[in-house]
Every structure is written in structure tokens, then in C-alpha cells.
Design an enzyme around this catalytic site. Sequence first.
Site, PDB file in Angstrom:
ATOM      1  N   LEU A 556     -22.060  19.293 -18.989  1.00 18.96           N
ATOM      2  CA  LEU A 556     -21.976  17.861 -18.727  1.00 18.96           C
ATOM      3  C   LEU A 556     -20.635  17.485 -18.118  1.00 18.96           C
ATOM      4  O   LEU A 556     -20.531  16.485 -17.396  1.00 18.96           O
ATOM      5  CB  LEU A 556     -22.190  17.077 -20.027  1.00 18.96           C
ATOM      6  CG  LEU A 556     -23.573  17.209 -20.674  1.00 18.96           C
ATOM      7  CD1 LEU A 556     -23.622  16.449 -21.986  1.00 18.96           C
ATOM      8  CD2 LEU A 556     -24.648  16.690 -19.732  1.00 18.96           C
ATOM      9  N   GLY A 557     -19.599  18.244 -18.422  1.00 19.80           N
ATOM     10  CA  GLY A 557     -18.292  17.931 -17.862  1.00 19.80           C
ATOM     11  C   GLY A 557     -17.224  18.802 -18.479  1.00 19.80           C
ATOM     12  O   GLY A 557     -17.468  19.590 -19.390  1.00 19.80           O
ATOM     13  N   GLY A 559     -12.596  19.058 -19.005  1.00 19.90           N
ATOM     14  CA  GLY A 559     -11.321  18.376 -18.877  1.00 19.90           C
ATOM     15  C   GLY A 559     -10.185  19.311 -19.205  1.00 19.90           C
ATOM     16  O   GLY A 559     -10.330  20.537 -19.197  1.00 19.90           O
ATOM     17  N   GLN A 560      -9.054  18.715 -19.545  1.00 23.90           N
ATOM     18  CA  GLN A 560      -7.830  19.484 -19.731  1.00 23.90           C
ATOM     19  C   GLN A 560      -7.908  20.397 -20.944  1.00 23.90           C
ATOM     20  O   GLN A 560      -7.381  21.508 -20.933  1.00 23.90           O
ATOM     21  CB  GLN A 560      -6.650  18.520 -19.876  1.00 23.90           C
ATOM     22  CG  GLN A 560      -5.297  19.201 -20.056  1.00 23.90           C
ATOM     23  CD  GLN A 560      -4.176  18.195 -20.188  1.00 23.90           C
ATOM     24  OE1 GLN A 560      -4.402  16.997 -20.091  1.00 23.90           O
ATOM     25  NE2 GLN A 560      -2.969  18.693 -20.420  1.00 23.90           N
ATOM     26  N   PHE A 561      -8.591  19.955 -21.995  1.00 23.87           N
ATOM     27  CA  PHE A 561      -8.569  20.717 -23.240  1.00 23.87           C
ATOM     28  C   PHE A 561      -9.901  21.338 -23.617  1.00 23.87           C
ATOM     29  O   PHE A 561      -9.976  22.070 -24.607  1.00 23.87           O
ATOM     30  CB  PHE A 561      -8.095  19.816 -24.396  1.00 23.87           C
ATOM     31  CG  PHE A 561      -6.745  19.221 -24.176  1.00 23.87           C
ATOM     32  CD1 PHE A 561      -6.600  17.872 -23.913  1.00 23.87           C
ATOM     33  CD2 PHE A 561      -5.614  20.011 -24.212  1.00 23.87           C
ATOM     34  CE1 PHE A 561      -5.352  17.325 -23.706  1.00 23.87           C
ATOM     35  CE2 PHE A 561      -4.365  19.482 -23.996  1.00 23.87           C
ATOM     36  CZ  PHE A 561      -4.223  18.129 -23.738  1.00 23.87           C
ATOM     37  N   GLY A 562     -10.953  21.048 -22.884  1.00 26.03           N
ATOM     38  CA  GLY A 562     -12.232  21.609 -23.283  1.00 26.03           C
ATOM     39  C   GLY A 562     -13.364  21.203 -22.367  1.00 26.03           C
ATOM     40  O   GLY A 562     -13.157  20.676 -21.274  1.00 26.03           O
ATOM     41  N   ASP A 699     -13.933   2.675 -23.593  1.00 23.41           N
ATOM     42  CA  ASP A 699     -14.640   3.136 -22.406  1.00 23.41           C
ATOM     43  C   ASP A 699     -16.120   2.781 -22.503  1.00 23.41           C
ATOM     44  O   ASP A 699     -16.991   3.612 -22.266  1.00 23.41           O
ATOM     45  CB  ASP A 699     -14.448   4.643 -22.220  1.00 23.41           C
ATOM     46  CG  ASP A 699     -14.891   5.107 -20.830  1.00 23.41           C
ATOM     47  OD1 ASP A 699     -15.144   6.324 -20.661  1.00 23.41           O
ATOM     48  OD2 ASP A 699     -15.014   4.249 -19.925  1.00 23.41           O
TER      49      ASP A 699
END
Length: 843
Positions: A556-557, A559-562, A699
Site C-alpha cells: 500500500l505504501g 516511508g522512511q521507517f517502514g 490527516d
Amino acid sequence: MKHLWDVPFLLLILLYLLAAVTSQVNPGVCRYPLGMSGGQIQDEDISASSQWSESTAARYGRLDFEEGDGAWCPEITVEPDSLKEFLQIDLRSLHFITLVGTQGRHAGGIGNEFSQMYKIKYSRDGSRWISWRNRQGKQVIEGNRNAYDIVLKDLEPPIIARYVRFMPVTDHSMNVCMRVELYGCEWLDGLVSYNAPAGEQMSLPAPPAYLNDSVYDGAVIHSMTEGLGQLTDGVCGLDDFTHSHVYNVWPGYDYVGWTNESLPSGFVEIMFEFDRIRNFTTMKVHCNNMYSRHVKAFRQVVCYFRSEADWEATPLSFSPVEDEKNPSARFITVNLANHMASAIKCQFFFADAWMLFSEITFQSDTAMYNTTLAPPKTALPPNIQPEDDPTHKVDDSNTRILIGCLVAIIFILVVIIVIILWRQVWQKMLEKSETFAYNHNQSSTISEQESNSTYERIFPLGPDYQEPSRIICKLPEFAQSSEEPASTSTAASKSTATTAVQDGAPHYAEADIVNLQGVTGSNTYAIPALTMDLLSGKDVAVEEFPRKLLTFKEKLGEGQFGEVHLCEAEGMQEFMNKEFLFDIPEDQPVLVAVKMLRSDASKNARNDFLKEIKIMSRLKDPNIIRLLAVCIYSDPLCMITEYMENGDLNQFLSRHEPEGQLALLSNAPTVSFNNLCYMAAQIASGMKYLSSLNFVHRDLATRNCLVGKNFTIKIADFGMSRNLYSGDYYRIQGRAVLPIRWMSWESILLGKFTTASDVWAFGVTLWEILNFCKEQPYSQLTDEQVIENTGEFFRDQKRQIYLPQPVLCPDSLYKIMLSCWRRNTKERPSFQEIHRALLELQP
């Protein structure tokens, strides 16, 4: 008749006078504000150890008041383990105090100081001070989580006092400010202490019953002296003394008990000291009578009376009827024959091996006023004053006449109130049939006036309850010019506030807000520090799930940490608690989202991930994505959450069309207007739950709402991690990634994220829904122009651009959107009001 609240005011005064005759306290009813917020407590009766400035003096420490600089603030920073600073209230007479309320210093958004913890000390005479402890012996009371909400705390046990001190407590050096209120009623018994032998231990099969007075606030060695405790806490013990009203305490907790083996005289002697000479009519003693355990009520009581220095020579004797058929606990009423006394010494004689008391109360008519204690200021209406003669005694016949008159007047007032309420309800029904108006500002003003009524009673709702924000994080009317640089930081651990100077005294800095670092490198939930500490301190309420039962479906996506993966989980039903139900057969896999922390993630990211697990495990609402299970026994750490079969709401609506001719021609799937409102109402309901916990989502958008069967909606938080929505986020200098088209102006310019900014985002989300997510908000503006538009909201010169009314949107629904985008946060509706309005729009 002009003000309806005047009638209950008179009614309560009359009930108060009637209570002066009966005089038995009930902690569940004795819950009225004692006058800090209502003004009955005068400025001269409020003092403090120190003050930061004249504008933060003790007199400004009144709950829900914003006068002066907004609260009482001590002169120096409060240090850990330091109890030098206090706010003191003199009630002028003894009161039975069941509840306290605290609030921080908000000052219209300029201040953000509050006490996360505090202790209470109290005194009945002003010389001997007692530290309050709860029934488990704990002194520290959990206080405020922000500067504006009122936090109410039940005092268990309640206290009987004239003087009360609030003492802020911290675990690190910090600035604190407080506003307070006391709730209770006047202590009409007048009892200031009782002295008795210490309670004893009864051997039972297992465990033993401890019959000591565990909340006694006097000295306890071989006997109890100069204090009050369980015999005056308003709680009567159960028939079976081995059980208790209080959860998780030892057998015998509700009773104080003695055995005749340790008292060779054959009786228990208890001496009662009172605030002044009184005319005593009766004494009520709540006794246990569980004769199967060799416990019986007393067989005789002999009472001596002291009005001046010496005890009367002739005692009063009373023998109740012995009962060996009914084991129920009961009140035994002892007629005290109108003896005048300031002290009573009673000898209770054993009828069996044990004697157990849980409550002793005294009823006395008006007697003498003692000059050492002034009469209560609010007990009598202005036109009724005590007699000039301090030794005047009320005749019994006059008392009966007074009671009869009061009952008649109360009956008449009740009839008047019913008629007035009926007329108001009828008038509202007529108005509602003519028009529907969504006016949050008006309704909140009315409710605030009603809730500020001096005689409003606070009923017990639970051991710890946080009042929802009536004024959600008020923002200042900015004094700075529009040319000043605006802060664009969003993930600051401290909110930026305007620093002002008043009377030469600078305002304090704001308190901490904790942001959890998500696996994508972004902050999703913003949580008050104390709330996070309380929640994350508990054990994880979810089970470990075998990794081998997870099947990867889609990323699904990341990022920086996982990363966030869409997976199928086999046998998930076996790992779920009974509160959670799947409508999927047990032999079929369940669709789940798996947040996975990288093995090389930093220590801070790892700690935040574990805290997020603990907090997410506590979120239980039908419209919030639930944490199902975890994989934390080995790396990589994973949390497994629900995922809905129809994906996110943005993609779902973009594949559908509104009902109508166009949809028929294109043969596209449709969603009705009623279903759109139903989905919006579910989002409002989920946000209402989050806001009740002081969680700020930060968000909220259709991309973060998942769709299940029958248009079921659940709010999630992984939209930011998906490349699909990268265009919805604005990157500031390569650092913060912000969904600026959904953000309020104060969030963009000042980095302030509150429930009110979530309300703003909900308005944008509602706009998306009614446009079937076919268009990005402010699609005609660039990111820079969107930020410039927030400056227009800040300047408030009527040049700001609002999102246009969607084609499918009726005026009533667009009014809700516009109310969410009001400039001043305190004028925006709460999620509770939004949810109610959306439900009213549905057929």
C-alpha cells in the site's frame, strides 16, 4: 418567569432548608458547585502561596473564568517533589466535598499552562492540615491534559473540611497554572471528629476480614483520635460484610469492627466532637447483623452529653429489638431526646462476639451559633437571616409548620416548572416545523449558559471523566501584523503561541503535546502528553500473530521507517476477542493491513511504534479501524489492522456516479444521496469518539476512510504512505509533508493541530464526498496559492476563498461545511453537533 433557572434556584434553596432538618448526607446527591465559578466564594476567601504577577493572583483561579491573566499561577517554576505552592479556598463553614474540578490557563489561546497532577490538603480548623488519600492510599490526582478542558475527579473518599488546598505536582520542572472548583454541600451533621478503639481483624477461612477504618484522617495507634473516616463517608456497607461497594479492596473494607475479646468492658466507646452546641434529635447507626458470623447489632447504647466543660451526670440509654431472623444490615435510630451538646460519648454494648458499624449520622435542629465558625454564606436566601439572638432555639412545632409550608411551596413550584417546560417544548416543535437552522454559535452559547448555573449538580459518571471541549483550543485574535513571518512547522513538539506582556509579566510558554512517529516518517495522531503516558503505560491488549499465516497481496505504501502491506491472514478469527466479530467464515482468510517497521529503524522510531501499538489497542469504536494483532516477538515489528474489502473511500466514490440519467446512460454503479449522508455521518461519529479522547487525527480525508459492506465506513491513517496520493501532500523544504488542502489556516501558519482543525478537515472531506472525489480540493489553485489563501483567513478581510458548493449539495449541508471553516476555532461546531445535524438530514 422571565428566567426559568430562577425557579430551580428557589426550589433548591427550599430543599436546602428542608435538608437542615433531616441532615443526612448522600454522596450521590451532594454534588453542587460551592462557588468558585459562580462567585459565591469571595475573593478574600481565596489565597495562594505565591503568584507570578498581580494578574495571576489567587482570585483568578476560578474554574471556567478567563479574567485577569486567565488563572492562578505560582511565582516560580514548580519542581518535582516540591509541595511549596498551593491555591487555598476558605469555605467559611464545614462542607462535605465529593468532587473537584480543575482547568489550566488558556487566556484566549495565549497561554497553555496546566497541572498534569496535583495533591489536596484540607483542614477543619485551619491549624491541622490533612493530606487527602484515595481508598488505595494514593495521594496524587491526575489533572489536566490541556489548558482549556475541565477535568472532574471524584474524591473517594469524600472529605469534610472548611479549608482546601490544591497543590500542583510535576515529574519535571515546568510552569503550571490552575483554575479550580469544589463540589459538595454543607456538612449539616456538624461532626468534626470521632474517637474510638482501632478496628480489628477477623479470621475467616480465607482471606481474613480487615475491619479497620482505612480512610480515618486522624491519629491511629491503639485508638483513633481527632479524625473522621469511614463512619462519615456516606457509604453504607453491604449485608455481607466480606463484600464491598468499592472494587478491588479487601474483605470487611466498608465496616469498622471490634470483638468483645479485646474489650473486657463489654462495650465500644466512641466520642463525637461537634462544631458547636447543637440540639440533637436522633442518631442513626448503620450496623451489620450477619449473625452466622457471630456479628450482631449492639444490644444497648448509653450516651453521655457535654454542652460546656463537664459531662451530664444522667446518661441516655436505648436498647434496640434483637433480631436473629433477618441477617440484613440496617440503620438503628436512637432518639437523643433534644439534648443540647457539643460532644456526645456513646458506649455500644456487644450482643455477640463482633460488632460492625459502617455509618453514623446525627440529626439536629437549629441550636446555637458559635462565633468560631461563621454561618455559611450561601445556605440562606438574601431575605432570610439567622436570628440575632445566638442562643435562640427553634420550637418543634414551628419546625413541623415549616416543613408543611415548604412541601406545599415545592409542589406549587413543580407544577409551575412543568407548565413552563411544556410551553417551551411546544414552541420549539412549532419552530422546528417551520425551518431548520444549523447555528452552532447560538446553541453552544445557550448550553454554556445552562451549564454555568450556580446550582447545577454534577452527577457521578465514572471514576475519571474528561469534559468534552466546549471551547476547543481557543485561538487569540492575533495582535501581530500580517507582515510577520508565519511558522510553517507542523510537527513541533510544542505549539507556537503568541508571547504577550501584561502588567510587566510575561505569559508562560505552552505545555507539551506528543506526536507519534509513524512508519511512513509522518506524524498522524497528536496526543496530549498525559493521555499518551496513561494509555501507553498499560499492557498491550492484543495477541501475537504467527507471521507464517500472513500472505502478501499488495504494497500500500512505504516511508522512511517502514512499509504498509495489504495481506490476507489465515485463522485470524481464533486470535480475536469476543468484542470483535467478522462476517467471514472461519476457514476463509481475512483481508488486513500490516504496518511493518524496518529492522534498521532508529530507537526512537521503534519506541514510538510500540507506543502506537499500545494506544491503538485501546481505540474501540465501530467507525475506527481496529488493531487486530501484532508481531513483536521478533523483527520486523508489525501491527495488523483491519482493512475493508472496498478499499478507501476516495477510490470507491471515484468509481461511482450519483443516481440519475447520466448514470443510467453510462451504466456506472451509483451511490444515492442518502448513502452519501450515511457515510459522512459515520465519519463524524468516529471523529466524535477520537475527540472525546483528545486525539487529533491531523490527516482526515476520504483517502483515510475505508469502505466495507453496506457503505460501512472506518477511519484509518495510512493514506499518507500511498504513492497514489502523493499529489495531496506538500513538502516543505524537503522535510515536512503536509496535506495543506485539508488543513486549517492555523495548522498551516502556526503548527496548531486541535480537534477544531480536524473539524476543518471534516468539512473538506464532506466536500470531497459530495463531489464523488472527482476533483481535488482547491484544484484551481497551486500549492503556494493555497498557502496564500490561509493568510487571507488569518487577516480576515473577507478576501479568503472557500470551496464552492457542490452540485449535489443542499444549502443545509453546505452550511455545515461553512461552519467547519470558520476563522475562529471556538465558533466551529463540535463533532457531536456535526454528527447530530447529519443524522437529522437523513430520512
